[in-house]
Design a protein around this motif. Structure first.
Motif, PDB file in Angstrom:
ATOM      1  N   LEU A  24       0.844  -1.189   0.000  1.00  0.00           N
ATOM      2  CA  LEU A  24       0.000   0.000   0.000  1.00  0.00           C
ATOM      3  C   LEU A  24       0.881   1.241   0.000  1.00  0.00           C
ATOM      4  O   LEU A  24       2.027   1.207   0.441  1.00  0.00           O
ATOM      5  N   THR A  25       0.351   2.325  -0.506  1.00  0.00           N
ATOM      6  CA  THR A  25       1.073   3.590  -0.538  1.00  0.00           C
ATOM      7  C   THR A  25       0.538   4.480   0.572  1.00  0.00           C
ATOM      8  O   THR A  25      -0.670   4.551   0.777  1.00  0.00           O
ATOM      9  N   THR A  26       1.423   5.149   1.282  1.00  0.00           N
ATOM     10  CA  THR A  26       0.982   6.125   2.274  1.00  0.00           C
ATOM     11  C   THR A  26       1.320   7.508   1.748  1.00  0.00           C
ATOM     12  O   THR A  26       2.429   7.742   1.265  1.00  0.00           O
ATOM     13  N   ILE A  27       0.350   8.383   1.814  1.00  0.00           N
ATOM     14  CA  ILE A  27       0.509   9.740   1.298  1.00  0.00           C
ATOM     15  C   ILE A  27       0.335  10.699   2.460  1.00  0.00           C
ATOM     16  O   ILE A  27      -0.679  10.668   3.155  1.00  0.00           O
ATOM     17  N   ARG A  28       1.316  11.537   2.665  1.00  0.00           N
ATOM     18  CA  ARG A  28       1.267  12.514   3.750  1.00  0.00           C
ATOM     19  C   ARG A  28       0.444  13.707   3.300  1.00  0.00           C
ATOM     20  O   ARG A  28       0.657  14.255   2.228  1.00  0.00           O
ATOM     21  N   GLY A  29      -0.516  14.107   4.129  1.00  0.00           N
ATOM     22  CA  GLY A  29      -1.343  15.274   3.847  1.00  0.00           C
ATOM     23  C   GLY A  29      -0.707  16.528   4.429  1.00  0.00           C
ATOM     24  O   GLY A  29       0.480  16.572   4.713  1.00  0.00           O
ATOM     25  N   GLY A  30      -1.498  17.522   4.675  1.00  0.00           N
ATOM     26  CA  GLY A  30      -1.002  18.772   5.253  1.00  0.00           C
ATOM     27  C   GLY A  30      -0.891  18.691   6.759  1.00  0.00           C
ATOM     28  O   GLY A  30      -0.792  17.619   7.345  1.00  0.00           O
ATOM     29  N   GLY A  36      -2.887  11.960   6.681  1.00  0.00           N
ATOM     30  CA  GLY A  36      -2.653  11.529   5.314  1.00  0.00           C
ATOM     31  C   GLY A  36      -3.581  10.388   4.950  1.00  0.00           C
ATOM     32  O   GLY A  36      -4.653  10.230   5.539  1.00  0.00           O
ATOM     33  N   TRP A  37      -3.155   9.566   3.986  1.00  0.00           N
ATOM     34  CA  TRP A  37      -3.972   8.467   3.497  1.00  0.00           C
ATOM     35  C   TRP A  37      -3.108   7.240   3.263  1.00  0.00           C
ATOM     36  O   TRP A  37      -1.919   7.334   3.025  1.00  0.00           O
ATOM     37  N   ALA A  38      -3.767   6.091   3.325  1.00  0.00           N
ATOM     38  CA  ALA A  38      -3.163   4.834   2.876  1.00  0.00           C
ATOM     39  C   ALA A  38      -4.026   4.382   1.716  1.00  0.00           C
ATOM     40  O   ALA A  38      -5.258   4.385   1.809  1.00  0.00           O
ATOM     41  N   GLU A  39      -3.413   4.058   0.589  1.00  0.00           N
ATOM     42  CA  GLU A  39      -4.198   3.669  -0.579  1.00  0.00           C
ATOM     43  C   GLU A  39      -3.532   2.538  -1.327  1.00  0.00           C
ATOM     44  O   GLU A  39      -2.336   2.305  -1.185  1.00  0.00           O
ATOM     45  N   CYS A  40      -4.334   1.840  -2.142  1.00  0.00           N
ATOM     46  CA  CYS A  40      -3.781   0.756  -2.956  1.00  0.00           C
ATOM     47  C   CYS A  40      -2.959   1.369  -4.085  1.00  0.00           C
ATOM     48  O   CYS A  40      -3.034   2.569  -4.350  1.00  0.00           O
ATOM     49  N   ALA A  41      -2.173   0.563  -4.743  1.00  0.00           N
ATOM     50  CA  ALA A  41      -1.251   1.057  -5.765  1.00  0.00           C
ATOM     51  C   ALA A  41      -1.967   1.753  -6.915  1.00  0.00           C
ATOM     52  O   ALA A  41      -1.437   2.697  -7.495  1.00  0.00           O
TER      53      ALA A  41
END
Length: 87
Positions: A24-30, A36-41
């Protein structure tokens, strides 16, 4: 990912590390209430991660359920093998 990108709660950060390890990908928000978010590829499915949840254990559980659904979603389903009769 550097130290400033890690989640402030160590239990949630451990769950996010498990998500990353599973693909999974983790994306840092503000700097707001959402860390942030954890999302599938593919980006088709994602879950938000609050910065300071009222119940961190519940957030860890939500991440593990999301991770489990991601892993089972990725597994290819094989049809059952056909059994041939000896006739």
């Amino acid at each position: 990912m550097n130290a400033t990108d890690s989640h402030p709660n160590s239990d949630i950060e451990t769950a996010l590390a498990a998500c990353r390890k599973a693909g999974l990908t983790t994306i840092r928000g503000g700097d707001g209430p959402i860390w942030g978010w954890a999302e599938c590829a593919t980006g088709a499915r994602r879950i938000s991660v609050p910065a300071h949840p009222a119940d961190p254990a519940r957030q860890v559980t939500r991440l593990m359920i999301f991770l489990d659904s991601h892993v089972t979603h990725r597994v290819r389903r094989r049809p059952a093998p056909r059994v041939r009769s000896g006739r």
